[in-house]
Design an enzyme around this catalytic site. Structure first.
Site, PDB file in Angstrom:
ATOM      1  N   GLU A  88      -4.944 -12.898   2.022  1.00 48.31           N
ATOM      2  CA  GLU A  88      -4.599 -11.994   3.122  1.00 48.31           C
ATOM      3  C   GLU A  88      -4.837 -10.526   2.709  1.00 48.31           C
ATOM      4  O   GLU A  88      -5.297  -9.706   3.495  1.00 48.31           O
ATOM      5  CB  GLU A  88      -3.138 -12.207   3.527  1.00 48.31           C
ATOM      6  CG  GLU A  88      -2.890 -13.468   4.324  1.00 48.31           C
ATOM      7  CD  GLU A  88      -3.297 -13.323   5.770  1.00 48.31           C
ATOM      8  OE1 GLU A  88      -4.531 -13.309   6.017  1.00 48.31           O
ATOM      9  OE2 GLU A  88      -2.426 -13.217   6.634  1.00 48.31           O
ATOM     10  N   GLU A  89      -4.492 -10.222   1.458  1.00 53.67           N
ATOM     11  CA  GLU A  89      -4.692  -8.850   0.966  1.00 53.67           C
ATOM     12  C   GLU A  89      -6.177  -8.470   0.963  1.00 53.67           C
ATOM     13  O   GLU A  89      -6.549  -7.398   1.432  1.00 53.67           O
ATOM     14  CB  GLU A  89      -4.117  -8.714  -0.444  1.00 53.67           C
ATOM     15  CG  GLU A  89      -2.594  -8.676  -0.498  1.00 53.67           C
ATOM     16  CD  GLU A  89      -2.060  -8.716  -1.932  1.00 53.67           C
ATOM     17  OE1 GLU A  89      -0.828  -8.801  -2.079  1.00 53.67           O
ATOM     18  OE2 GLU A  89      -2.878  -8.669  -2.874  1.00 53.67           O
TER      19      GLU A  89
END
Length: 1196
Positions: A88-89
């Site tokens: 997600e990062e």
């Protein structure tokens, strides 16, 4: 939750964190990433990582932190892809990179770059069964894989298994620092011009050179921005150092806490310790030597501060840098490798800084406050602190307040600005304060050597003190002139006013005419008064007593002058003494009294201290009746004192350097007083019309300049100094110059202009080996020039116009001559050959042969390769030699009033100015007039006024040549991106006529045009405008002027109400022939003026400010035409009766409609083929108007 604003996302400078670090905790938290975070922290880089989050926070918080960071470091490790948060990062980081320019630095920690890119190896496994690996998140797999692929293709670092991590981490930290600087280069906001200043200081610091230690001084007056510039460079570069410290305001901090406290503070910061024991100096020194340091010492005022805080350079490791900001140059002489002097702001920067504070971050004032803003900016003279103080004090205030503030400022300086600047003054010692105030109150802008002599005393070396004041940035000495910033000058005069002393007579310096009137009339002056400077231009008559100066025993400087009229035209005595003047203080050093009303100076006055005496336009007959001690006198000006009879009062002035007696018409003899003046450098006796002779047996060893111009009774000239360099005998009555003139071996200039009785020149003239300029103009009785038997290597200027010389001597060695004038001499050889025996000279640049009865010029004329100006007006040749085309350096050709001239050959390509006024027989010009050059950059003017035989075809050829040349100039201008408003035309022509060419799209009767321009008129190909007028001179046939200029005032206004105005020049003339034989021209008919003007700025920039470039922008334009003379005043006698305008555009390379050629054809064809004249006065674009396709343009 507070979300970041869109402006903060777009501007890296406004983001909260430097770096977001994305990593797999299980892989690297306690190893590589831990080292990296520590190293970034030591570099001063604020890094965010998930360890800073509290437990229980969701992924959205991390997304916020990514957005609030300037860049991200992604540490790809073995199990990175196993973490949903990591994926997600990386997806969010890639989004921020695409939308906001977020910086990304990928690190491949013991994994292959290709595995990350293609999801192979350990990066493949999680994606084989995404539902199991990413429970609930399998729908994002595609986005995650694309993010990994994108991130892997960004340039980063790969750490193999065998490489040491410490070395690797250091490289990453350096790259991170570089990227942060690129992403957020400006750490200092609200200071226009900081970029250029920071760059200049950075270049001096030479950060890239790791093999040296450099100390750089930053110098400037109080408030000029020294700290700001140093702080900017510090903030941009400190991360690349092992230790760093910005020690602010050392002057005041050391007063509050002492130097030892500051030293301890510096060491703590450099060593990154909470506390250090300064007694362990040796150990601390060893620690410092192991670090590359950046140190800024701000506002240093004493050398001891430098010694205590940083000591010697040898204490530091190579690569370290030290910056010292100070207003005292002397402190840097032994402590800095180089000095950066912070310049004041230019006008644009000053306006922006003022507006940032006055109008809440706007760079420009509103229309309502424009004039007032300009006044405040002008008042501050580029001083940043003053601009900020003025601007902030006016913020959100009504216009009435602004007006009141400005009116107060004109009378009294701003207190806050005064308070800041006064700190520099208060740091001076008493001697420095005295001389600083004397300069500010009395001697600003004067010659520095002169002021040093005036202010010198037995106790004070004024020259040394002035240098100290310059070192402290309180004054500047430029070209030996004393100057100071206007604000510093205002501050000093406010101090000098001594307003706390209510009684003016007890103040030391007086210049206010009301205070001086009171002191003089009421006799309230005391021993406190040091100087009186009275401008008498606004003073009514003052009644004085004879002993008015009696009590002012310490008066040193006394000046009565009229600033409105230096020549004292009204002859008005402002002072009325009841019984004359009895007394001057013996302490007087400087005495200037314009129009001194008495025949003698006071008999009791002892001038022993007097250095400068000026009594211009006085009634003085003799300085003193008895001899006085005048040994300190260095300058005496008695000019225009028409009653002066002798110089007996100066017999003991043995140190006199300058004596000005111009216009002393009563002076018959110099007398013996002058014999003692062996230090005299300058002696001016011009217009001493009663002077009959110079004293014999005198040799003034130091005399350099002797002026005897206008001494109409001076028949015999005696050499009174063999050191003379400049000798002016202009208009004197001498019949011959002394025979043995070779004794004047240092003579550089000999001016004999208008010596109408001069018949002979000395035969040894050629022995004046230093002579550079010989002026014989107007010596009407001079019939011959003596033979120049030897080379006069220094002679560059020889002017012989208006003499009776018929030919030059057979022997003339003047190969280095640059300027030669022989105007008005009816030579015997009509070919002009005898005029120029130096035809092979490679140096001759200016040749003036007006009215020399020349019937033909030789073909060998072309050998004058360096010729730049050629004046042949009022001669009798029918044409010029074709070889004139080879004079490639020729810029000016003057052919005025060559009444027999009937044709012109091809002229040199680089000509800038051709004037054929009054060539009434001229019928033909070459086609082309000049050969075109593809790289042409010379602006050109063709003047054919009163050339009535030029038919339409010849006029068309001249205009076509102008069009072609302007095309080439515009092309060069665009190629080299020449910006700026060019007031003078690219090309200008004028000739007799009453019609404007029909291809001018906008034409009107009268002197003005108003029109609406078509949409998209200001596109990328816009160059400027072609302008034309018809001017009638019929109503004023007697009018004549040395200079005439046709001008156009233009105004462009868009639909938003924005407007821009400026002026063009369409051409004209300026009588440029360098002889005295030309006369102002007189016209009696209508003439056509045509010009081609480019204007890339400001119109294009004004248009570019609108971001909706695809939309149509209606624009109205007005053009007002008028004529001016040499005084720049409008001429009402000559009228513009018709005017025309067309816009100019660069052509597409494929467009051959205009003149049938492209620019490149001028080098692809022969000259005659390359030139295609316009047929008639029509233009292809006119047909488009008839067909309904209107174009407001002429393509170039």
């Amino acid at each position: 939750m507070a979300f970041p604003s869109s402006s903060s996302l777009l501007d890296p400078c406004k983001r909260q964190f430097d770096v977001f670090v994305s990593f797999r905790g299980a892989d690297t938290r306690n190893s590589f990433t831990s080292y990296l975070l520590q190293f970034l922290q030591r570099k001063g880089i604020d890094a965010f990582f998930d360890g800073k989050l509290r437990r229980g926070k969701d992924i959205s918080v991390l997304f916020d932190r990514i957005e609030q960071s300037k860049m991200s470091i992604i540490v790809f490790s073995e199990n990175y892809a196993n973490s949903t948060w990591c994926l997600e990062e990386v997806w969010k980081i890639m989004q921020c990179r695409e939308k906001f320019g977020h910086g990304v630095l990928p690190i491949f920690y013991k994994v292959r770059k290709s595995d990350v890119e293609n999801q192979k190896g350990t990066f493949e496994a999680p994606f084989l069964s995404p539902k199991e690996s990413f429970k609930g998140g399998d729908h994002k797999v595609g986005a995650w894989k694309e993010a990994l692929k994108t991130a892997a293709n960004i340039l980063g670092y790969v750490l193999p298994e065998e490489r040491p991590e410490s070395e690797f981490v250091e490289k990453i930290a350096k790259e991170t620092f570089r990227m942060l600087n690129d992403l957020s280069p400006c750490e200092i906001h609200g200071f226009p011009g900081i970029e250029s200043r920071s760059k200049e200081l950075k270049e001096l610091l030479m950060f890239d050179d790791a093999n040296c230690i450099r100390t750089i001084g930053v110098l400037g007056m109080t408030g000029v921005g020294k700290t700001t510039v140093a702080d900017s460079v510090y903030k941009r570069n400190y991360r690349q150092f092992d230790g760093y410290c910005f020690l602010e305001d050392i002057e005041n901090e050391s007063k509050r806490h002492g130097l030892q406290h500051l030293h301890k503070k510096l060491l703590c910061k450099l060593l990154d310790e909470d506390s250090v024991d300064v007694r362990e100096h040796g150990r601390l020194t060893d620690f410092l030597r192991n670090k590359k340091l950046l140190i800024v010492l701000d506002n240093v005022t004493e050398e001891n501060q430098i010694e205590v805080l940083i000591g010697q350079q040898e204490l530091y490791r190579k690569g370290s840098r030290i910056v010292i900001t100070t207003r005292d140059k002397k402190l840097l002489q032994n402590n800095a490798d180089a000095t950066y002097v912070v310049p004041r702001l230019n006008d644009k920067e000053a306006m922006e800084l003022f507006c940032l504070d006055a109008f809440s971050d706007n760079l420009y004032p509103t229309e309502e406050f424009m004039d007032l803003s300009n006044k405040f900016v002008y008042y501050a003279k580029g001083h940043p602190l003053a601009l900020k103080l003025l601007g902030s004090g006016l913020r959100q205030k009504e216009k009435t307040y602004w007006i009141e503030k400005w009116e107060r400022l004109r009378v009294m300086p701003d207190k806050e600005i005064q308070k800041v600047l006064k700190m520099s003054y208060e740091a001076l010692d008493d001697e420095q304060k005295n001389i600083f105030l004397d300069i500010a109150c009395f001697f600003r802008s004067e010659n520095a050597d002169f002021v040093a002599s005036i202010l010198k005393s037995d106790r004070v070396n004024a020259a040394a003190v002035m240098r100290e004041l310059e070192d402290k940035c309180l004054v500047t000495i430029s070209y030996n002139r004393l100057e100071m910033h206007d604000l510093m000058h205002t501050m000093a005069k406010e101090i000098g006013l001594e307003s706390s002393i209510k009684r003016a007579g007890k103040r030391s310096r007086l210049w206010n005419h009301k205070d001086i009137r009171h002191v003089l009339e009421q006799r309230t002056g005391t021993e406190c008064v040091r100087g009186i400077f009275l401008n008498m231009s606004s003073v009514e008559r003052i009644k004085l007593s004879p002993d008015v100066f009696m009590r002012m025993s310490n008066l040193k400087f006394l000046k009565f002058h009229n600033s409105h009229c230096s020549q004292w035209c009204d002859k008005d005595h402002k002072f009325q003494f009841s019984k004359g003047l009895d007394h001057f203080p013996d302490e007087l050093v400087y005495l200037h009294w314009q129009g001194y009303p008495y025949e003698y100076l006071p008999s009791q006055f002892n001038p022993e201290e007097l250095v400068d005496l000026s009594l211009r336009y006085s009634f003085i007959k003799q300085l003193w009746e008895n001899e006085k001690n005048t040994e300190n006198l260095r300058w005496v000006d008695l000019s225009q004192s028409k009653d002066l009879q002798n110089l007996s009062g100066l017999s003991r002035a043995k140190n006199l350097e300058r004596l000005d007696l111009e216009g002393c018409t009563g002076l018959v003899l110099l007398g013996t007083s002058i014999k003692q003046m062996n230090k005299l450098i300058y002696l001016n006796l011009s217009e001493c019309t009663s002077l009959e002779t110079l004293p014999e047996g005198v040799n003034l060893k130091s005399l350099k300049t002797l002026i005897l111009s206008g001494c109409s009774k001076l028949q015999d000239f005696h050499i009174i100094s063999e050191s003379i360099e400049s000798l002016y005998l202009e208009g004197s009555a001498i019949e011959q110059v002394v025979e043995h003139i070779e004794s004047l071996r240092n003579l550089i200039l000999l001016n004999l202009k208008n010596c109408r009785r001069l018949k002979y020149l000395p035969n040894d003239l050629y022995k004046l080996k230093s002579l550079q300029e010989l002026i014989l103009s107007g010596c009407s009785a001079l019939e011959s020039l003596p033979p120049i038997k030897e080379e006069m290597e220094c002679l560059e200027i020889l002017l012989m116009d208006g003499t009776s010389i018929r030919q030059t001597p057979e022997t003339i060695c003047l190969s280095k001559l640059k300027v030669f004038s022989f105007c008005g001499s009816n030579i015997e050889d009509s070919t002009g050959l005898v005029l120029v025996p130096f035809l092979g000279s490679s140096f001759l640049s200016d040749l003036y042969l007006t009215n020399c009865n020349i019937y033909k010029l030789p073909e060998s004329f072309s050998s004058l390769h360096s010729l730049r100006s050629l004046c042949l007006s009022r001669n009798n040749f029918e044409t010029l030699p074709e070889s004139i085309e080879k004079l490639h350096c020729l810029l000016l050709l003057d052919l005025k009033h060559c009444r027999i001239l009937n044709s012109l050959p091809v002229l040199p390509s680089n000509l800038q100015y051709v004037d054929a006024h009054g060539c009434v027989s001229l019928e033909k010009v070459a086609k082309p007039v000049t050969l075109p050059l593809v790289t042409d950059r010379m602006h050109t003017t063709f003047i054919f006024t009163d050339c009535f035989k030029l038919n339409r075809a010849e006029q068309e050829a001249i205009v076509a040549q102008a069009q072609l040349k302007s095309q080439l100039l515009a092309r060069t201008s665009l190629q080299y991106n020449h910006k700026g408003l060019v007031l003078d035309p690219l090309v200008a022509v004028c000739f007799p006529g009453s019609d404007i060419p029909s291809w001018f799209c906008h034409q009107r009767m009268g002197s003005s045009i108003e029109t609406d321009l078509l949409p998209h008129w200001c596109n990328s190909k816009f160059i400027g405008a072609s302008l034309s007028v018809v001017v009638t001179f019929k109503d004023n046939e007697a009018h004549h002027s040395n200079r005439l200029s046709v001008r156009c005032k233009c105004k462009f206004k868009n639909q938003n109400g924005q407007s821009i105005s400026f002026s063009f020049c369409l051409g004209g003339w300026n009588e440029s022939c360098g002889s005295s034989c030309h006369e102002p021209r007189k016209l009696g008919s209508e003439h056509v003026f045509i010009s081609y003007n480019n204007c890339n700025v400001p119109i294009s920039e004004w248009s570019e400010k609108r971001n909706d470039g695809s939309r149509c922008h209606p624009t109205s334009a007005s053009f007002e035409f008028y004529l001016t003379d040499e005084t720049e005043r409008k001429l009402e006698c000559c009228k513009v009766i018709r005017c025309g305008m067309s816009l100019l555009y660069a052509r597409d390379e494929n467009d051959r409609g205009f003149q049938g050629i492209r620019v490149t054809d001028t080098v692809e064809r022969t000259p005659s083929e390359a030139f295609v004249p316009i047929r008639g006065w029509s233009h292809p674009r006119i047909e488009e108007r008839r067909n309904g396709r209107i174009r407001d343009e002429i393509p170039l």
